[in-house]
Motif scaffolding. Structure first.
Motif, short mmCIF file in Angstrom:
data_model
loop_
_atom_site.label_atom_id
_atom_site.label_comp_id
_atom_site.label_asym_id
_atom_site.label_seq_id
_atom_site.Cartn_x
_atom_site.Cartn_y
_atom_site.Cartn_z
N THR A 368 0.86 -1.19 0.00
CA THR A 368 0.00 0.00 0.00
C THR A 368 0.89 1.24 0.00
O THR A 368 1.75 1.39 0.87
CB THR A 368 -0.93 0.02 1.21
N ILE A 369 0.71 2.12 -0.98
CA ILE A 369 1.50 3.33 -1.11
C ILE A 369 0.63 4.53 -0.67
O ILE A 369 -0.49 4.71 -1.17
CB ILE A 369 1.98 3.53 -2.56
N TYR A 370 1.16 5.34 0.28
CA TYR A 370 0.41 6.47 0.81
C TYR A 370 0.84 7.78 0.13
O TYR A 370 1.92 7.87 -0.48
CB TYR A 370 0.61 6.56 2.33
N ARG A 371 -0.02 8.78 0.31
CA ARG A 371 0.20 10.06 -0.37
C ARG A 371 1.49 10.73 0.09
O ARG A 371 2.15 11.43 -0.70
CB ARG A 371 -1.00 10.99 -0.09
N ASP A 372 1.90 10.51 1.32
CA ASP A 372 3.10 11.18 1.82
C ASP A 372 4.39 10.41 1.54
O ASP A 372 5.43 10.70 2.11
CB ASP A 372 2.97 11.43 3.32
N ASN A 373 4.33 9.42 0.65
CA ASN A 373 5.53 8.67 0.28
C ASN A 373 6.52 9.59 -0.41
O ASN A 373 6.19 10.29 -1.38
CB ASN A 373 5.16 7.51 -0.65
N MET A 384 -3.75 11.65 -7.28
CA MET A 384 -4.38 11.19 -6.06
C MET A 384 -5.19 12.31 -5.42
O MET A 384 -6.32 12.09 -4.94
CB MET A 384 -3.32 10.67 -5.08
N THR A 390 -6.06 8.87 -0.49
CA THR A 390 -4.81 9.05 0.27
C THR A 390 -3.85 7.88 0.13
O THR A 390 -2.73 7.94 0.63
CB THR A 390 -5.13 9.24 1.75
N SER A 391 -4.26 6.82 -0.58
CA SER A 391 -3.40 5.65 -0.78
C SER A 391 -3.90 4.85 -1.97
O SER A 391 -5.04 5.03 -2.42
CB SER A 391 -3.35 4.77 0.48
N THR A 393 -3.23 0.65 -3.93
CA THR A 393 -2.57 -0.66 -3.91
C THR A 393 -1.53 -0.73 -5.02
O THR A 393 -1.79 -0.30 -6.15
CB THR A 393 -3.59 -1.79 -4.08
#
Length: 428
Positions: A368-373, A384, A390-391, A393
């Protein structure tokens, strides 16, 4: 008309009689010439045999037997013994080092399978005697047999359980040695595939000598080494054929198509679902649209397009080696009684390369990749925000995963046999 027909019939009978007389005279003349040639010592130029009563191996036994000599085995496959025997049509689905599998404890060994009924349902003999089993299912590893000393192989093509027991339901394979061999010979051979890989070599030694007037030693040793062949994509015959659901709904319900790939993973990464579905990442991290194939079977497979075919990176042939030693001592106690002592040692090893990633996640990496990556490309972050998520897959099949060598060296066979062969005569 009747007189004419009678005349024609008479002429036909006369011609037939004359032809018969000429043929008989010619045959008598030929026999006389042949007899005269034999008396004068002239060489016979040609002999034609239209029938024979010569008894051949396999033709005078109570059960059907296929007998194959050493020269014929060499013609069938000039490589390993199992490769030659496996070409015989009686055998099906043999267990060979190439199809053993990385997690199979029988790796590096060879078990024959008569008619595909299983190695545990056929009996394998060496010189007419049972051998110790070396596999999980009770099969006999023929790689430990002294290949250089084998004179012929006899295969009982019909079930022989009545004579040998329940382990001969499918039949019997008897490897017969040249026990009387005297002399010394060495054989060295090597080769590789037509693609320039799979290098291999084999060295074998055979010796035999008499000890006194009644004893005889037979010694044999061999070593085989072969490099593995990695990657099916190097073979032009591999087209990644597979069955997928018919996109048109059928009939038929499934169709067979080439170049099948998964729609769930790419080497750089893929967003398979959500508002950003269909976005892939190149291996340098930049985003791009995922290209669908010509035939798509959602949500797993497609023909052509982007995606991954994990089978391409499977090992086609493992790295393997085997070594063996054999000794047989015969001693004639009398004209009808012979004592023998036999020792056999064999060791097999197969090494497979398996991706550590696929060892634990065989279908790739899911995260799972989040917006703040911190590594998120700006264009994906903006997408996004626009979609209000906010995330997402993230699926990826790594192309740089470490490869683990799985080695099996515990396949060792030792067998020692002592006994007496005696001819007791005929029972009345």
């Amino acid at each position: 008309m009747n007189r004419n027909a009678s005349l024609v019939s008479s002429l036909h009978l006369v011609a037939t009689a004359v032809a018969t007389a000429l043929a008989s005279s010619l045959a008598i003349s030929q026999r006389a010439e042949a007899q005269q040639a034999r008396q004068e010592g002239s060489p016979i130029e040609e002999v034609m045999v239209t029938g024979t009563r010569i008894r051949r191996d396999g033709m005078s036994t109570p059960t059907p037997v296929t007998a194959v000599g050493a020269d014929e085995l060499e013609m069938l496959a000039p490589g390993q013994l199992v490769e030659a025997v496996a070409t015989m049509p009686q055998f099906l689905a043999n267990h060979l080092p190439a199809n053993g599998g990385a997690f199979n404890t029988d790796a590096g060994q060879s078990f024959l399978n008569l008619r595909g009924l299983g190695s545990s349902r056929m009996l394998v003999l060496l010189n007419g005697r049972r051998m110790v089993s070396a596999g999980q299912q009770g099969g006999v590893n023929i790689n430990v047999f002294p290949e250089a000393a084998i004179e012929r192989v006899e295969v009982v093509t019909g079930g022989a359980s009545a004579a040998y027991g329940s382990d001969a339901v499918a039949g019997v394979a008897n490897f017969i040695l040249n026990r009387d061999y005297t002399g010394f010979e060495a054989d060295v051979r090597g080769g590789q595939t037509s693609r320039g890989d799979g290098e291999n070599y084999e060295v074998s030694l055979l010796g035999g000598f008499d000890v006194g007037e009644r004893g005889h030693f037979l010694l044999s040793g061999d070593h085989f080494q072969a490099d593995g062949v990695f990657g099916w994509d190097k073979r032009d015959w591999f087209q990644s054929w597979a069955e997928i659901e018919n996109p048109s709904g059928g009939p038929p319900a499934e169709i067979t198509v080439p170049n099948v790939r998964t729609t769930l993973f790419t080497y750089g990464g893929l967003i398979p679902s959500g508002p950003l579905a269909g976005t892939k990442f190149r291996e340098d991290g930049t985003p791009a649209p995922f290209e669908p194939g010509t035939l798509v079977d959602p949500p797993f497979a497609q023909s052509g397009g982007d995606g991954v075919n994990p089978i391409v990176e499977n090992e086609l042939y493992p790295e393997q080696s085997r070594s063996g030693a054999f000794v047989l001592f015969d001693y004639e106690l009398s004209d009808n009684v012979t004592a023998y002592l036999q020792g056999l040692y064999g060791r097999a090893m197969a090494e497979y390369e398996v991706s550590e990633l696929r060892l634990y996640t065989p279908f790739g990496t899911q995260a799972t990749i989040y917006r703040d990556n911190a590594f998120l490309p700006p264009s994906i972050g903006a997408a996004m925000d626009a979609a209000g998520i906010t995330s997402f897959t993230f699926h990826r099949m790594s192309s740089f995963a470490d490869w683990t060598d799985i080695e099996f060296t515990q396949n060792t066979t030792r067998a020692f046999t002592a006994g007496i062969d005696a001819e007791l005569g005929q029972w009345q």
